[in-house]
Design a protein around this motif. Structure first.
Motif, PDB file in Angstrom:
ATOM      1  N   TRP A 102       5.720  23.772  -7.827  1.00  0.00           N
ATOM      2  CA  TRP A 102       5.409  22.796  -8.841  1.00  0.00           C
ATOM      3  C   TRP A 102       4.229  21.781  -8.635  1.00  0.00           C
ATOM      4  N   ALA A 103       4.186  21.396  -7.364  1.00  0.00           N
ATOM      5  CA  ALA A 103       3.209  20.277  -6.707  1.00  0.00           C
ATOM      6  C   ALA A 103       1.778  20.852  -6.929  1.00  0.00           C
ATOM      7  N   HIS A 104       1.720  22.137  -6.828  1.00  0.00           N
ATOM      8  CA  HIS A 104       0.127  22.596  -7.137  1.00  0.00           C
ATOM      9  C   HIS A 104      -0.365  22.264  -8.447  1.00  0.00           C
ATOM     10  N   GLN A 105       0.517  22.341  -9.322  1.00  0.00           N
ATOM     11  CA  GLN A 105       0.096  22.166 -10.931  1.00  0.00           C
ATOM     12  C   GLN A 105       0.186  20.533 -11.283  1.00  0.00           C
ATOM     13  N   ALA A 106       1.478  20.169 -10.936  1.00  0.00           N
ATOM     14  CA  ALA A 106       1.831  18.479 -11.112  1.00  0.00           C
ATOM     15  C   ALA A 106       0.589  17.636 -10.575  1.00  0.00           C
ATOM     16  N   TRP A 107       0.603  17.971  -9.075  1.00  0.00           N
ATOM     17  CA  TRP A 107      -0.727  16.949  -8.615  1.00  0.00           C
ATOM     18  C   TRP A 107      -1.863  17.566  -8.601  1.00  0.00           C
ATOM     19  N   LYS A 108      -2.150  18.634  -9.325  1.00  0.00           N
ATOM     20  CA  LYS A 108      -3.598  19.328  -9.397  1.00  0.00           C
ATOM     21  C   LYS A 108      -4.115  19.468  -8.050  1.00  0.00           C
ATOM     22  N   LEU A 109      -3.357  20.015  -7.040  1.00  0.00           N
ATOM     23  CA  LEU A 109      -3.851  20.440  -5.725  1.00  0.00           C
ATOM     24  C   LEU A 109      -4.785  21.511  -5.561  1.00  0.00           C
ATOM     25  N   ARG A 123      -5.053  22.285   0.169  1.00  0.00           N
ATOM     26  CA  ARG A 123      -4.073  21.188   0.320  1.00  0.00           C
ATOM     27  C   ARG A 123      -2.755  21.948  -0.104  1.00  0.00           C
ATOM     28  N   LYS A 169      -9.813  16.271  -2.924  1.00  0.00           N
ATOM     29  CA  LYS A 169      -8.803  16.199  -4.052  1.00  0.00           C
ATOM     30  C   LYS A 169      -9.243  17.132  -5.224  1.00  0.00           C
ATOM     31  N   GLN A 191      -8.686  20.212  -8.241  1.00  0.00           N
ATOM     32  CA  GLN A 191      -8.591  21.999  -8.220  1.00  0.00           C
ATOM     33  C   GLN A 191      -9.977  22.350  -8.556  1.00  0.00           C
TER      34      GLN A 191
END
Length: 317
Positions: A211-218, A222, A275, A277
């Motif tokens: 979830w965090a990979h896409q939601a936070w654009k990691l 990171r 920060k 992707q």
């Protein structure tokens, strides 16, 4: 009114089966299943990011043996008294099928090995590390099922409804054999299933990373740093629930201390990394250049074919 009480979780009656002289160990099977799941998920994620799927298989050839060796080295180093004492046989340190792989050593040596491979190939490591992180922690959870079969890594005795029953196991000669023997049906103790706690935590960390990979654009590594922080956070608390023997430093279990140190480092790394992707061209420049060249060649071929057809615009009479 009757109150429904959950039955305790039973341990498997045995963790080793024999096909003639060949032992089939549940611990090893769980590790293999975990590796296959991690490879499948990593390949899907890395190719979706723009990487070459062949790179995943190349990395697997490097990571798997390095991880096993690193994990065993860490286990032997932190439990050296089990292998290097007056009554010990040092050769037992090489018997990885009997259990004993430290995740810290596996991740550390595996990371170093794949870093060297990516340096040689000239490919950025960060995107691949982000792709592998969810599958890696999920594989760790699947591997914990091996501890269930081996009746190891459990907590203190408890009366909670989900307590784990530990059976007395014996070999063919009737001798006590906790790992390789067969259950007699006698319950030695009912304990906290810390293997299950860690399994559940690892699955939750996997879902969070996806979830965090896409939601936070990691990107840029990171997600991997977040995996390390998330895993060590849960491992600290679960480690302190375990009742098995462990190397102690200043009154604390060594794995709990390592969890704190690695958690702090992971958080610092997560905050310091770039920060945003990566674009597909940043994930694997050589592979994307190859795809672009192939597309251009195909387009030129199509244009030549169309031009050839235009030489005879009218059908023959």
């Amino acid at each position: 009114m009757q109150t429904m009480i959950l039955a305790n979780i039973p341990s498997p009656p045995q963790g080793v089966w024999h096909l003639g002289p060949l032992p089939i160990r549940a611990y090893a099977l769980c590790i293999i299943v975990g590796i296959l799941v991690a490879l499948w998920l990593t390949q899907r994620r890395y190719t979706a990011m723009g990487g070459n799927s062949d790179t995943v298989w190349d990395a697997a050839i490097v990571i798997i043996p390095a991880g096993i060796i690193g994990g065993r080295i860490y286990h032997v180093a932190t439990d050296y008294d089990k292998y290097f004492c007056a009554d010990c046989n040092p050769v037992d340190a090489l018997k990885i099928t009997n259990g004993g792989l430290g995740i810290w050593g596996a991740v550390a040596l595996g990371t170093i090995a794949v870093w060297v491979m990516f340096k040689v190939k000239g490919i950025p490591l960060g995107p691949f590390a982000d792709a592998v992180a969810p599958g890696l922690v999920l594989a760790q959870g699947i591997g914990r099922l091996g501890n269930w079969f081996n009746q190891e890594l459990y907590g203190a005795e408890t009366t909670v409804p989900w307590a784990l029953d530990i059976y007395y196991r014996v070999d063919e000669a009737g001798r006590n054999a906790p790992v390789s023997g067969v259950s007699t049906g006698e319950v030695i103790a009912s304990v906290h299933p810390t293997f299950l706690y860690e399994l559940i935590w690892n699955v939750l960390v996997c879902l969070f990373l996806l979830w965090a990979h896409q939601a936070w654009k990691l990107g840029h590594g990171r997600v991997f740093a977040l995996y390390v922080a998330g895993y060590t956070l849960g491992r600290f608390f679960i480690e302190n629930m375990r009742a098995d023997e462990a190397t102690m430093i200043f009154g604390f279990r060594i794995n709990a201390i390592v969890s704190v140190v690695v958690f702090v480092i992971a958080v610092i790394v997560f905050l310091s990394l770039k920060k945003g992707q990566e674009t597909p061209e940043e994930v694997d420049p050589k592979y994307q250049a190859k795809l672009a060249a192939e597309k251009e060649t195909a387009a030129e071929g199509l244009e030549s074919s169309s031009a050839g057809k235009n030489l005879h615009p009218y059908p023959k009479q």
